[in-house]
Design an enzyme around this catalytic site. Sequence first.
Site, short mmCIF file in Angstrom:
data_model
loop_
_atom_site.label_atom_id
_atom_site.label_comp_id
_atom_site.label_asym_id
_atom_site.label_seq_id
_atom_site.Cartn_x
_atom_site.Cartn_y
_atom_site.Cartn_z
N GLY A 127 0.81 -1.22 0.00
CA GLY A 127 0.00 0.00 0.00
C GLY A 127 0.84 1.27 0.00
O GLY A 127 0.38 2.34 0.37
N GLY A 129 2.71 2.26 -2.79
CA GLY A 129 2.98 2.71 -4.15
C GLY A 129 4.32 2.19 -4.64
O GLY A 129 4.93 2.77 -5.54
N SER A 132 3.97 -3.74 -4.68
CA SER A 132 4.02 -5.08 -4.08
C SER A 132 3.15 -6.04 -4.90
O SER A 132 3.51 -7.21 -5.08
CB SER A 132 3.58 -5.05 -2.62
OG SER A 132 2.29 -4.51 -2.51
N SER A 133 2.02 -5.55 -5.45
CA SER A 133 1.18 -6.50 -6.21
C SER A 133 1.83 -6.92 -7.51
O SER A 133 1.78 -8.10 -7.88
CB SER A 133 -0.23 -5.97 -6.47
OG SER A 133 -0.38 -4.64 -6.19
N GLU A 165 -4.15 -8.35 -13.45
CA GLU A 165 -4.64 -7.21 -12.67
C GLU A 165 -5.83 -6.53 -13.38
O GLU A 165 -6.83 -6.20 -12.76
CB GLU A 165 -3.51 -6.21 -12.45
CG GLU A 165 -3.86 -5.12 -11.50
CD GLU A 165 -2.82 -4.92 -10.40
OE1 GLU A 165 -3.08 -4.09 -9.55
OE2 GLU A 165 -1.78 -5.58 -10.39
N ASP A 177 4.80 -1.28 -13.87
CA ASP A 177 5.23 -1.96 -12.65
C ASP A 177 5.67 -3.39 -12.93
O ASP A 177 6.69 -3.87 -12.43
CB ASP A 177 4.09 -1.97 -11.62
CG ASP A 177 3.56 -0.57 -11.35
OD1 ASP A 177 4.22 0.41 -11.74
OD2 ASP A 177 2.46 -0.47 -10.77
N TYR A 226 -7.75 6.24 -9.85
CA TYR A 226 -6.83 5.81 -10.92
C TYR A 226 -7.62 5.55 -12.21
O TYR A 226 -7.27 6.07 -13.28
CB TYR A 226 -6.09 4.54 -10.48
CG TYR A 226 -5.05 4.08 -11.48
CD1 TYR A 226 -3.73 4.50 -11.35
CD2 TYR A 226 -5.39 3.27 -12.55
CE1 TYR A 226 -2.77 4.11 -12.27
CE2 TYR A 226 -4.44 2.88 -13.48
CZ TYR A 226 -3.13 3.30 -13.32
OH TYR A 226 -2.20 2.91 -14.25
C1 GLA Z 1 0.38 2.53 -10.83
C2 GLA Z 1 0.09 1.68 -12.06
C3 GLA Z 1 1.12 1.93 -13.17
C4 GLA Z 1 1.26 3.42 -13.45
C5 GLA Z 1 1.42 4.22 -12.16
C6 GLA Z 1 1.38 5.70 -12.38
O1 GLA Z 1 1.59 2.15 -10.25
O2 GLA Z 1 0.12 0.30 -11.71
O3 GLA Z 1 0.76 1.21 -14.32
O4 GLA Z 1 0.19 3.89 -14.20
O5 GLA Z 1 0.44 3.90 -11.20
O6 GLA Z 1 2.46 6.11 -13.12
#
Ligand code: GLA
Length: 385
Positions: A127, A129, A132-133, A165, A177, A226
């Site tokens: 949690g 940012g 971790s997922s 996801e 990510d 988001y």
């Molecule tokens: C999250 C999403 C990524 C990206 C960032 C913002 O981490 O998983 O794909 O969009 O936010 O840059």
Amino acid sequence: MSATINQQKLTELFTFTFDHVPALVVQAPGRVNLIGEHTDYNDGFVLPAAINYSTSIAVSARADRELHIVAQDFGSQKVVISLDETMQQDAEAPWSDYARGVVQELKKRNYRLAGGNFLISGNVPAGAGLSSSASLEVAFVRALTELSDERIDPTDAALVGQAAENNFVGCNCGIMDQLISARGQASSALLIDCQDLSTRTISIPTDWEILIVHSGVKRGLVESEYNTRRVQCETAAAFFGQKTLRGVSLEQLLSAEGELDELSFRRARHVLTENDRTLLAAEALSSGDMSTLARVMAESHVSMRDDFSITTPAIDSLVKILQDAGAGQAGARMTGGGFGGCVVAIAPATVIPQLMTAVEERYQVETGCVPRLIPAKASKGAFAT
Ligand code: GLA
């Protein structure tokens, strides 16, 4: 929280849980994004680094078609999944949805999967940012394919994780990510062109270090906000007859000010200027030009705050404290999806102590939030041993 997962401990726990030693251990890292925020799903540029915090999975084969999965960090909770069942979300063990989503996506792509025992443990702060997922998804793709004797290219592993996801867990995230978790390089960031997924390794100067600071602000409304940002970007792109903002130039956008609704205009302006900043930052990083890097990271933060509206007042204060303390010798900005979580700073090693002192002296006094300092090293992507 320790910076490295103790493989021996994981092997011992696996042996205790399943009564035999694991056949292999897979590890996939979390990430910190230096710059290029909310640009990935707009087919733009990002500049993340994999970090020395990761998810590890110890694995062994089973003779049946079941997956027995134990999550060490969730009270050793165990789930059993049949490879032949239709995957369903599990409200009792939400962590297992990432594994279920991966199974569904690998099956869709006709990988031949085998049953196995899995023990999962990780030290990526959840949690925060720091993905971790994504690290769990990529580790599980690697663990299940290795066990099943299937080869998977790291980029495909990332795409499977992202699809899990998007299609199963329900977050419409981009590719950054998972791709950096799968393909990260030690001591480097990767400049990723999210349009064609090509990557360029950008070495971090050897005397520079990364400092992540958790703001102590719990990330809230992340998924809904988001997904809303993503729709707003698509609306802006559609105004120009494009699927993503990559097909729109900054000049085109600026000349449409007043015709496009103001919110879409500001969202698009963040994305298009962020792409330019990310390319500049990659050059600055590779040539050790801190004054340019510090400037574009500062501009990135302002753009996330004013045009994309994803920062919080405490995070704005934290970034300012780091910038003040760095006095032009440190880059600092919020990192990740936003609405809480972490700030990233990068600076020569000699400057890092003054950044830490400033955070400790000023942040809690100014905001009431408790910071957590997380020194990080740019590390290699997923691997099996
Ligand atoms: C999250 C999403 C990524 C990206 C960032 C913002 O981490 O998983 O794909 O969009 O936010 O840059």
